[in-house]
Design a protein around this motif. Sequence first.
Motif, PDB file in Angstrom:
ATOM      1  N   ASP A 138      -5.109 -11.452   7.645  1.00  0.00           N
ATOM      2  CA  ASP A 138      -5.490 -12.087   6.378  1.00  0.00           C
ATOM      3  C   ASP A 138      -5.820 -11.039   5.315  1.00  0.00           C
ATOM      4  O   ASP A 138      -5.519 -11.230   4.141  1.00  0.00           O
ATOM      5  CB  ASP A 138      -6.658 -13.058   6.567  1.00  0.00           C
ATOM      6  CG  ASP A 138      -7.773 -12.466   7.385  1.00  0.00           C
ATOM      7  OD1 ASP A 138      -7.607 -12.348   8.612  1.00  0.00           O
ATOM      8  OD2 ASP A 138      -8.801 -12.091   6.794  1.00  0.00           O
ATOM      9  N   GLU A 145      -0.780  -2.658   3.074  1.00  0.00           N
ATOM     10  CA  GLU A 145      -0.532  -3.676   2.041  1.00  0.00           C
ATOM     11  C   GLU A 145       0.946  -3.939   1.796  1.00  0.00           C
ATOM     12  O   GLU A 145       1.295  -4.590   0.816  1.00  0.00           O
ATOM     13  CB  GLU A 145      -1.197  -3.236   0.731  1.00  0.00           C
ATOM     14  CG  GLU A 145      -0.680  -1.945   0.096  1.00  0.00           C
ATOM     15  CD  GLU A 145      -1.117  -0.697   0.841  1.00  0.00           C
ATOM     16  OE1 GLU A 145      -0.668  -0.528   1.997  1.00  0.00           O
ATOM     17  OE2 GLU A 145      -1.866   0.121   0.278  1.00  0.00           O
ATOM     18  N   GLY A 194      -4.428  -8.073   4.999  1.00  0.00           N
ATOM     19  CA  GLY A 194      -3.143  -7.543   4.559  1.00  0.00           C
ATOM     20  C   GLY A 194      -2.293  -8.573   3.824  1.00  0.00           C
ATOM     21  O   GLY A 194      -1.231  -8.234   3.299  1.00  0.00           O
ATOM     22  N   ASN A 196      -7.430 -14.298  11.105  1.00  0.00           N
ATOM     23  CA  ASN A 196      -8.701 -14.260  11.836  1.00  0.00           C
ATOM     24  C   ASN A 196      -9.887 -14.226  10.872  1.00  0.00           C
ATOM     25  O   ASN A 196     -11.012 -13.935  11.256  1.00  0.00           O
ATOM     26  CB  ASN A 196      -8.729 -13.107  12.847  1.00  0.00           C
ATOM     27  CG  ASN A 196      -8.423 -11.771  12.205  1.00  0.00           C
ATOM     28  OD1 ASN A 196      -8.659 -11.584  11.007  1.00  0.00           O
ATOM     29  ND2 ASN A 196      -7.917 -10.833  12.977  1.00  0.00           N
TER      30      ASN A 196
HETATM   31  C1  TPP Z   1      -4.965   1.169   1.665  1.00  0.00           C
HETATM   32  C2  TPP Z   1      -5.846   0.927   2.837  1.00  0.00           C
HETATM   33  N1  TPP Z   1      -7.121   0.479   2.640  1.00  0.00           N
HETATM   34  C3  TPP Z   1      -7.914   0.272   3.696  1.00  0.00           C
HETATM   35  C4  TPP Z   1      -7.468   0.492   4.956  1.00  0.00           C
HETATM   36  C5  TPP Z   1      -8.405   0.278   6.107  1.00  0.00           C
HETATM   37  N2  TPP Z   1      -8.054  -0.907   6.895  1.00  0.00           N
HETATM   38  C6  TPP Z   1      -7.217  -0.848   7.949  1.00  0.00           C
HETATM   39  S1  TPP Z   1      -6.993  -2.327   8.688  1.00  0.00           S
HETATM   40  C7  TPP Z   1      -8.071  -3.058   7.609  1.00  0.00           C
HETATM   41  C8  TPP Z   1      -8.411  -4.491   7.739  1.00  0.00           C
HETATM   42  C9  TPP Z   1      -7.330  -5.318   8.284  1.00  0.00           C
HETATM   43  O1  TPP Z   1      -7.690  -6.642   8.135  1.00  0.00           O
HETATM   44  P1  TPP Z   1      -6.666  -7.796   8.341  1.00  0.00           P
HETATM   45  O2  TPP Z   1      -5.464  -7.588   7.518  1.00  0.00           O
HETATM   46  O3  TPP Z   1      -7.381  -9.062   8.157  1.00  0.00           O
HETATM   47  O4  TPP Z   1      -6.190  -7.615   9.861  1.00  0.00           O
HETATM   48  P2  TPP Z   1      -7.104  -7.619  11.177  1.00  0.00           P
HETATM   49  O5  TPP Z   1      -7.561  -6.235  11.409  1.00  0.00           O
HETATM   50  O6  TPP Z   1      -8.212  -8.573  10.957  1.00  0.00           O
HETATM   51  O7  TPP Z   1      -6.177  -8.049  12.249  1.00  0.00           O
HETATM   52  C10 TPP Z   1      -8.570  -2.155   6.685  1.00  0.00           C
HETATM   53  C11 TPP Z   1      -9.531  -2.504   5.638  1.00  0.00           C
HETATM   54  C12 TPP Z   1      -6.150   0.962   5.123  1.00  0.00           C
HETATM   55  N3  TPP Z   1      -5.613   1.229   6.318  1.00  0.00           N
HETATM   56  N4  TPP Z   1      -5.369   1.151   4.057  1.00  0.00           N
END
Ligand code: TPP
Lengths: 322, 397
Positions: free
Chosen positions: A113, A77, A115, A141
């Motif tokens: 999206d 984040e 993040g 995505n």
């Molecule tokens: C604080 C925290 N919560 C949850 C996660 C688990 N996590 C890692 S990547 C992700 C999703 C990423 O989604 P996005 O930002 O849309 O990127 P994408 O994988 O679709 O490229 C999650 C929920 C984490 N790493 N850290």
Amino acid sequence: MATKKARTLRDLARMKRALAPGHRACAGCPFPVILKILMSATDDPLVIANATGCMEVTSTIFPYTAWPVPWIHNAFENAAATISGVESAYKALKRRGKIKTEKEIKFIAIGGDGGTYDIGLQSLSGAIERGHDFLYILYNNEGYMNTGIQRSSATPMYASTTTSPAGKVIPGKLQWRKEITDIMIAHQAKYVAQASPSHWVDFMKKVQKALETKGPTFINVISPCQPGWNYPPDMSIELARLAVESKYWILYEYRSDANNGLGGYKINYRPRKEVSIVEFLKPQRRYRHILDRPELIKDIEDHIRRNWERLERLEKELPLEE
Amino acid sequence: MAKRKTTRVALTGNEAMALAMKQINPDVVAAYPITPATEIVQLFSKYVADGEVDTEFVPVESEHSAMSACVGAAAAGARVMTGTASQGLALMHEILYIASALRLPITMCVVNRALSAPINIHCDHSDTMGSRDAGWIQIYTENVQEAYASVIVAVKSAEKANLPALVTTDGFVLSHGMEAVEIFDDEDVREFLGERKPLYNLLDIDNPITIGPLDLQDYFFEHKRAQIEAVFESKKHIYDAHREFEEFFGVKLPVFVEPYRLDDAEYAIVVMGSSAGTGKDAVDVMRDERGIKVGLLRMRIFRPFPFEEIQKYLSKVKYLAVMDRADSLNTMGGPLATEIARALYHLSERPIIHNFVYGLGGRDVPLENFYEVIEKMQWIAAGNTPERMVDYVGVRE
Ligand SMILES: Cc1ncc(C[n+]2csc(CCOP(=O)(O)OP(=O)(O)O)c2C)c(N)n1
């Protein structure tokens, strides 16, 4: 800034700065293409902060890295907060004569999206408000793909994901996505745009404009996801194109200092012929459950029409002249 | 005698920490306000506004972003500082581990304050104890003078060890308590610390590096092991930093622990932070007026854990009262007692240990708390077995 000219795919193919071969993005994933366009847009040194997500995990599995430029991953984040620290260090160290290069370093944060729209919205908001000199690239995505295709607030209405599954009663996600690009405009980021890898010359120009602009800038790039949207892997760029042609994804840009500070909008691409949204929806199995539900498809069409009309009015009221 | 010029001024703990930061003039400070540490951030912003430092100050929108920006800035090669307390430290939690594992020598001023709930703004050590396994050097100070000096020596220790360090003061007791403090000249502080010389940095564009990659089953353990080894080695770096501090300024600081009247002690108290001052007075009364052979060991550095020093000073005492200003909510009391017991357990000669949790949420810590603790130890010495491993002092039950 040292911008580069690439007008044909052959020019682009010759450009050297790109993810190294061997990265582990899925077959057909468009973000290596997005990154090639991004990194080819300039000769300036780049430093990149990347949020947790597909891009980070597929490009840096230790002991390998696919990145040709200095790169940092901190957490999920906080890509924007991280780059604001890097950029602040640059300012301080430059002032104190401790930076080796004469060239001007450019700073880029990249997040998915999830993040960006969701968990990272606060840190992005803070970094933009503070006015750090950086470009934020959102590769969109439309879901949390890295963790197995969960809904995000970028997931579109009626799309089926693993946490908004289409079921016997509920037809997938029941909310419209929030308009992050508008949210960034409301922050008065200096330059804000939407782009698509299918329209790569437009995207590259936008990157160049953003990097030439002092202060925070933001580009929202659509990035079809083969496993997430569930379509044949050779269709990613084609789907991105259909998204633009059907007006599902509007290519436009905004400058906060246009019109004496009132801001200015420009729609960069007006599809010449009508392309039905069904052409965009049909190849994607995340929409399979609505293809025989015309009333739901009409909802989507209405939404697209409203968005387009709204933007056209904004553009008319506050045009952005080149 | 100090080898360098000092000036005597009246300062609160927050003022002293902010002043140390001003004298250090870090490259980047990213911080967010929270009682009772707010003043540190406020005073530092004023130094920036008045041009007394040329630090890049990043007034972030949360502590999570404060620590995230610190990580980015430190990875870019900057000397970086921040400050926080309690909820703010808890909000940083995720990134504290990243800062240490990326081996970034960030220095943080923490004002100890109880963690919610119930919400409270006063001192206990639950906040920094909650971060005890985050891989940070942790220094707890007894008074404002020491807090001031500790911030300076923490930067040196952190940069030698390539690990982040935090220095704490007890909320309000020290942060808002005013003392006469001997301060050094700005130039001396800057000369003592010199420049940070990072091994790698993100702004070295001719040598691009990837920081924070995905590290799976085949390498993670080796990397974590290397970090653990760095913590083992940090002890030497911390001693070196303190020795250099003493040589440079001519001022001696206790390093890991500070023994007080322990030489022939049968009873000993272990305590951290400002309560040690009261504890030493209580020891004087109990020794000089009541004839009890009691001493005290103040823990100044809790991370890395000074098990050798604990063994050296405490294995020979018979009854050991460990005082924790935090509870682990595990029915065994606080973390200090658990770890001290571990440090002594395998020795053939070791004391009977009992744990006392005191002073939560800023409850005042009078001399009587220490008398009560020793009375309980005498009761144990008389052959009694306590019902639980821990007692709570200074609380209405
Ligand atoms: C604080 C925290 N919560 C949850 C996660 C688990 N996590 C890692 S990547 C992700 C999703 C990423 O989604 P996005 O930002 O849309 O990127 P994408 O994988 O679709 O490229 C999650 C929920 C984490 N790493 N850290």
